[in-house]
Design an enzyme around this catalytic site. Structure first.
Site, short mmCIF file in Angstrom:
data_model
loop_
_atom_site.label_atom_id
_atom_site.label_comp_id
_atom_site.label_asym_id
_atom_site.label_seq_id
_atom_site.Cartn_x
_atom_site.Cartn_y
_atom_site.Cartn_z
N TYR A 53 0.81 -1.21 0.00
CA TYR A 53 0.00 0.00 0.00
C TYR A 53 0.85 1.27 0.00
CZ TYR A 53 -3.89 -3.11 1.28
OH TYR A 53 -4.85 -4.10 1.31
N LYS A 77 4.32 -15.03 4.11
CA LYS A 77 4.38 -15.91 2.93
C LYS A 77 5.85 -16.12 2.58
CE LYS A 77 2.20 -18.23 -0.31
NZ LYS A 77 1.53 -19.51 0.02
N ASP A 91 -2.00 -18.24 3.58
CA ASP A 91 -3.08 -19.05 3.06
C ASP A 91 -3.57 -20.05 4.11
OD1 ASP A 91 -0.56 -20.12 2.77
OD2 ASP A 91 -0.84 -20.83 0.72
N ASP A 132 -5.16 -6.69 6.35
CA ASP A 132 -6.38 -6.11 5.81
C ASP A 132 -7.36 -7.21 5.41
OD1 ASP A 132 -8.22 -4.37 4.74
OD2 ASP A 132 -6.98 -3.73 3.05
N ASP A 152 -10.92 -8.70 7.59
CA ASP A 152 -12.23 -8.68 6.95
C ASP A 152 -12.83 -10.08 6.92
OD1 ASP A 152 -12.02 -5.99 6.58
OD2 ASP A 152 -12.09 -6.03 4.40
#
Length: 361
Positions: free
Chosen positions: A142, A190, A222, A246, A250
């Site tokens: 971001y 990751k 994952d 993020d 959610d």
């Protein structure tokens, strides 16, 4: 105590849910004898329309002069429909985080017994969930540079960048939370694919030695996404990078039954910001149907984190729990279609905070 806050309602349903949270803030101050000073400023699409900037200098100066910021939401369909727009509401949120040095977003996820049936997950999986996700907030994709598109417009690129210092400060913060809770930390990355994640894991493993009393586990994102819905009670404190955090938080909203139930606190170098994790939900704006409870619970975090007023925060959470138990809630979590308006829910929670009484449906 003097409670000095900046109020940034933002876009969409932001003004409606912030208005309800402020009812609760006023009720807390009346009940506990605090002196409240607050000023409102624009941010997001409304700020672009008023000033041309999604985070005007005047708004930033107000935030810097305040002890805490209560923030609603940012976003507008006008800009969503125009991917080529050079100035976007979301840039205001990123600028606020960068300029205030808000490098950590604290997102608690807890369940309410009366809402277990609202989750798509089985009640026996989510009953008693109590976890905190700590998301790094000022690095990663971001904020990484370079970022942009090729001259012909056919190629776009984002850059994920993290420094050792950025990672170390968020990891140490997460260990601090784990020490105050159940002493388990899950580091999500990751590292089998991404160079930045390998640095995350390297730094975390170095710091892990400083906290032998905390159980530390490492998990690919994952796998973490799968475990979050398969066995959410197995988590205590999760720490991860910006984009992963993020998405995961959610996803975690399904545990509580609604995105409208999750509060957050963004903390760092300057004034802390308290906000719901949901977006501006423009389809509901002005209809008096949006769920204000995440914003009200964010106000509870504000009293606790910004002012060290834990009784006040507890009073708000108890009032919210009473509203949920009595089904005095908005349509997204209402049973059998019997819902209350945004303002009705705000009035009931504020009254319960003021009187210390339960809420009757």
């Amino acid at each position: 105590m003097k409670i000095n806050i900046a109020v940034l309602p933002g876009d969409g349903i932001g003004p409606e849910v912030v208005e309800q949270a402020m009812k609760t803030v006023h009720a807390v101050c009346r009940r506990y004898g605090h002196e409240l000073a607050c000023r409102t400023a624009p941010v997001g699409a409304c700020a672009i329309e008023a000033t041309g900037s999604p985070y005007p200098d005047e708004t930033h100066e107000l935030c810097m002069r305040s002890d805490a910021v209560l923030f609603g939401a940012i976003g507008s369909p006008e800009y969503d429909r125009d991917p080529a727009a050079r100035v976007r509401p979301e840039q205001g949120l990123l600028a606020m985080r960068r300029k205030l040095g808000l490098y950590a977003n604290i997102r608690p996820v807890t369940t309410f017994p009366a809402l277990l049936h609202r989750s798509p997950l089985r009640a026996e999986l989510i009953d008693g969930v109590d976890l905190v996700c700590i998301r790094e907030l000022t690095g990663g994709l971001y904020f990484g540079r370079p970022q942009g598109r090729s001259e012909d417009g056919n190629v776009a690129y984002d850059t994920c960048v993290y420094s050792r210092e950025e990672i170390a400060r968020i990891i140490r913060l997460a260990y601090g939370y784990a020490l105050r809770r159940r002493r388990k930390l899950t580091v999500v990355d990751k590292a089998n694919i991404l160079a930045t994640s390998r640095l995350w894991r390297e730094v975390a493993q170095d710091i892990e030695r400083e906290f032998p009393e905390v159980e530390t586990e490492y998990m690919f994102v994952d796998n973490a996404a799968m475990r979050l819905v398969q066995s959410p009670r197995s988590f205590d404190v999760i720490v991860t990078e910006n984009m992963f955090g993020d998405i995961l938080t959610d996803e975690a909203s399904v545990i509580t039954g609604s995105l409208g139930m999750l509060p957050s606190a963004s903390v760092g170098l300057h004034t802390s910001v308290f906000e719901p994790i949901h977006g501006s939900y423009p389809q509901a704006a002005g209809k008096n149907i949006a769920n204000p409870l995440a914003t009200i619970l964010s106000a509870a975090l504000m009293f606790e984190y910004a002012f060290n007023l834990h009784d006040e925060g507890r009073a708000i959470r108890q009032a919210v729990a009473a509203a949920v138990a009595a089904a005095a809630v908005t349509e997204d979590i209402a049973p059998d279609g019997r819902s209350y308006t945004t303002s009705d829910v705000g009035d009931r929670v504020a009254e319960a905070v003021l009187t210390g009484a339960g809420i009757s449906a």
